[in-house]
Write a protein that holds these residues in place. Structure first.
Motif, PDB file in Angstrom:
ATOM      1  N   HIS A 163       0.975  -1.294  -0.064  1.00  0.00           N
ATOM      2  CA  HIS A 163      -0.098   0.062   0.040  1.00  0.00           C
ATOM      3  C   HIS A 163       0.813   1.098   0.078  1.00  0.00           C
ATOM      4  N   ASP A 164       2.119   1.184   0.810  1.00  0.00           N
ATOM      5  CA  ASP A 164       2.710   2.490   0.883  1.00  0.00           C
ATOM      6  C   ASP A 164       3.343   2.890  -0.465  1.00  0.00           C
ATOM      7  N   VAL A 165       3.669   1.796  -1.466  1.00  0.00           N
ATOM      8  CA  VAL A 165       4.058   1.919  -2.864  1.00  0.00           C
ATOM      9  C   VAL A 165       3.175   2.047  -3.834  1.00  0.00           C
ATOM     10  N   PHE A 202      -4.535  -2.058  -7.331  1.00  0.00           N
ATOM     11  CA  PHE A 202      -3.891  -1.056  -6.865  1.00  0.00           C
ATOM     12  C   PHE A 202      -4.104   0.157  -7.794  1.00  0.00           C
ATOM     13  N   GLU A 203      -4.049   1.279  -7.267  1.00  0.00           N
ATOM     14  CA  GLU A 203      -4.013   2.543  -8.039  1.00  0.00           C
ATOM     15  C   GLU A 203      -2.980   2.771  -9.039  1.00  0.00           C
ATOM     16  N   GLU A 204      -1.543   2.338  -8.586  1.00  0.00           N
ATOM     17  CA  GLU A 204      -0.292   2.455  -9.258  1.00  0.00           C
ATOM     18  C   GLU A 204       0.099   1.093  -9.554  1.00  0.00           C
ATOM     19  N   ALA A 237      10.094  -8.183  -4.158  1.00  0.00           N
ATOM     20  CA  ALA A 237      11.058  -7.420  -3.649  1.00  0.00           C
ATOM     21  C   ALA A 237      10.767  -6.533  -2.362  1.00  0.00           C
ATOM     22  N   ILE A 238       9.480  -5.987  -2.464  1.00  0.00           N
ATOM     23  CA  ILE A 238       9.175  -5.081  -1.142  1.00  0.00           C
ATOM     24  C   ILE A 238       9.033  -5.903  -0.179  1.00  0.00           C
TER      25      ILE A 238
END
Length: 343
Positions: free
Chosen positions: A146-148, A253-255, A264-265
C-alpha cells in the motif's frame, strides 16, 4: 525493581497461555507477571513459558489492578466489558484481544508493523485494542505494498483454523475426526455443521446484508488500521486445521506494480517472510507456520483481469501474530514510546 508489572487475563485459555509463552520467549522486561482467570481456575498452577517458573492463577473478580503497568486481556468480550474499564481506571494500561473496543474511536487498534504511531491515542481511555486474527496477518502483508502503489480494493477468502474458536473448537475437530474413523455418532456442538473433513463458510453471526460478523470485522478493522478508502470484500471460512489461518488475497492498486516488484518489497517488509518458489512445495501452509512469529506470503502473481492487480497467499499462526504475539508487540511498543522502564 526494573521492568514492568504485567497481568495476563484469561491466562488459562489458548491465547492467554500463548501470551505467557511469547512474553517468556521475547524476554519481555518484567518485574512481575500475574496469571489471572475466572474463579474456576483460581489456584491452578501454569507454566510461564519454558522458563521453569510456575504461576499460581489469581481470581479475576478479586484482582486489584492498581500498581500494575499493563494488563493483556484474552478472555472474550463479556469479561472485557466488566473488567477492562476497572483495570484502566486503576491506572493499568489494557491491551484487549476481544472485539469489544476495536471500533471505538477513542481506542487505538494496533498492528505495530502497520500503524505504530496510532498507539499515541491510548491515553484517552487507557485501552489499546488488538485486531481480529485474520485482519492482523492480512494488513501486515498489505501495508508495504500500500505504501508503494496505493490499494484500491481487496477481495479475500480466509481458511481459518479451529483454534480461532478456542479449545472447544479444537476438541470438536479431534473428536469428530476420531468418531468418523470408528463409526461413532458425530453431532456438531461448537460449529453449525460437521467440521471434520469439511469446510464451513460461516464464522460468527450473520448480519442483515448476508455477510457474517467475522467478515464485517475484516472490512472495518482493515479500514481503521490501514486506510479508510480501501474497498474490501471478505468471505471467511472455517477449515479442519488445528492452528494457522490462511488467506487467498486479491488486491487492486492505483499504481502499477509487478509481481517481481511486490516480491522485492515483501522480502524486506517487517514481520513478513516471503517464501515464493514456483515449484512443488515452494509455498507455506498452516502446518509450517505454527509456532512462528512471521506472516508468510507465497504465490505472488499478477492478476490479468484488472489494470494493476496481484494475488497472493498469506499464512500465519493465528494464536501468535493473530493474537498473543501482536498483543506482546503492542506492549513492547507501549513501553518504548510511553512507559520506558529499564529492562
Amino acid at each position: 525493581m526494573s521492568g514492568y508489572r504485567v497481568a495476563v487475563v484469561g491466562a488459562t485459555g489458548n491465547v492467554g497461555r500463548e501470551i505467557l509463552n511469547v512474553l517468556a520467549e521475547r524476554q519481555f522486561p518484567l518485574a512481575e507477571v500475574a496469571a489471572v482467570a475466572s474463579a474456576r481456575s483460581t489456584g491452578d498452577i501454569i507454566d510461564f513459558g519454558d522458563t521453569g517458573q510456575e504461576l499460581k492463577v489469581k481470581n479475576l473478580d478479586h484482582f486489584d489492578f492498581e500498581g500494575w503497568d499493563m494488563a493483556l486481556f484474552a478472555a472474550g468480550s463479556e469479561i472485557s466489558k466488566v473488567h477492562v474499564p476497572r483495570a484502566a481506571a486503576a491506572g493499568c494500561t489494557v491491551i484487549d484481544n476481544s472485539s469489544l473496543y476495536r471500533m471505538d474511536p477513542d481506542v487505538p487498534l494496533i498492528v505495530p508493523e502497520v500503524n505504530a504511531h496510532a498507539i499515541d491515542g491510548y491515553r484517552a481511555k487507557n485501552i489499546i485494542a488488538n485486531p481480529n486474527c485474520s485482519t492482523a496477518q492480512m494488513v501486515v502483508a498489505l501495508k508495504p505494498l500500500h505504501d508503494v502503489a496505493r490499494i484500491k480494493r481487496v477481495v479475500v477468502a480466509t481458511y481459518q483454523s479451529v483454534s480461532g474458536a478456542g479449545k472447544a473448537g479444537m476438541d470438536e475437530l479431534f473428536e469428530q475426526s476420531r468418531n468418523i474413523f470408528v463409526g461413532d455418532a458425530n453431532e456438531p456442538r461448537k460449529f453449525t455443521k460437521q467440521i471434520a473433513f469439511n469446510v464451513i463458510p460461516h464464522i460468527d453471526s450473520f448480519l442483515e446484508d448476508g455477510s457474517t460478523k467475522e467478515e464485517w470485522k475484516m472490512v472495518v478493522e482493515t479500514k481503521k488500521i490501514l486506510d479508510p478508502r480501501i474497498k474490501i470484500s471478505a468471505t471467511c471460512v472455517r477449515v479442519p486445521v488445528f492452528v494457522g489461518h490462511s488467506e487467498a488475497v486479491n488486491v487492486e492498486f492505483e499504481e502499477e506494480i509487478s509481481a517481481e516488484e511486490a516480491q522485492a518489497i515483501l522480502r524486506e517488509a517487517p514481520g513478513v517472510m516471503l517464501v515464493d518458489k514456483r515449484e512443488d512445495g515452494g509455498y507455506v501452509t498452516p502446518v509450517e507456520c505454527v509456532g512462528d512469529y512471521a506472516t508468510f506470503v507465497s504465490r505472488v502473481r499478477e492478476d490479468p483481469t484488472v489494470d494493476s492487480g496481484l494475488s497472493m497467499w498469506v499464512v500465519s499462526d493465528n494464536l501468535r501474530k493473530g493474537a498473543a504475539l501482536n498483543a506482546v508487540q503492542i506492549a513492547e511498543l507501549l513501553g518504548r514510546r510511553h512507559l520506558q522502564k529499564a529492562a
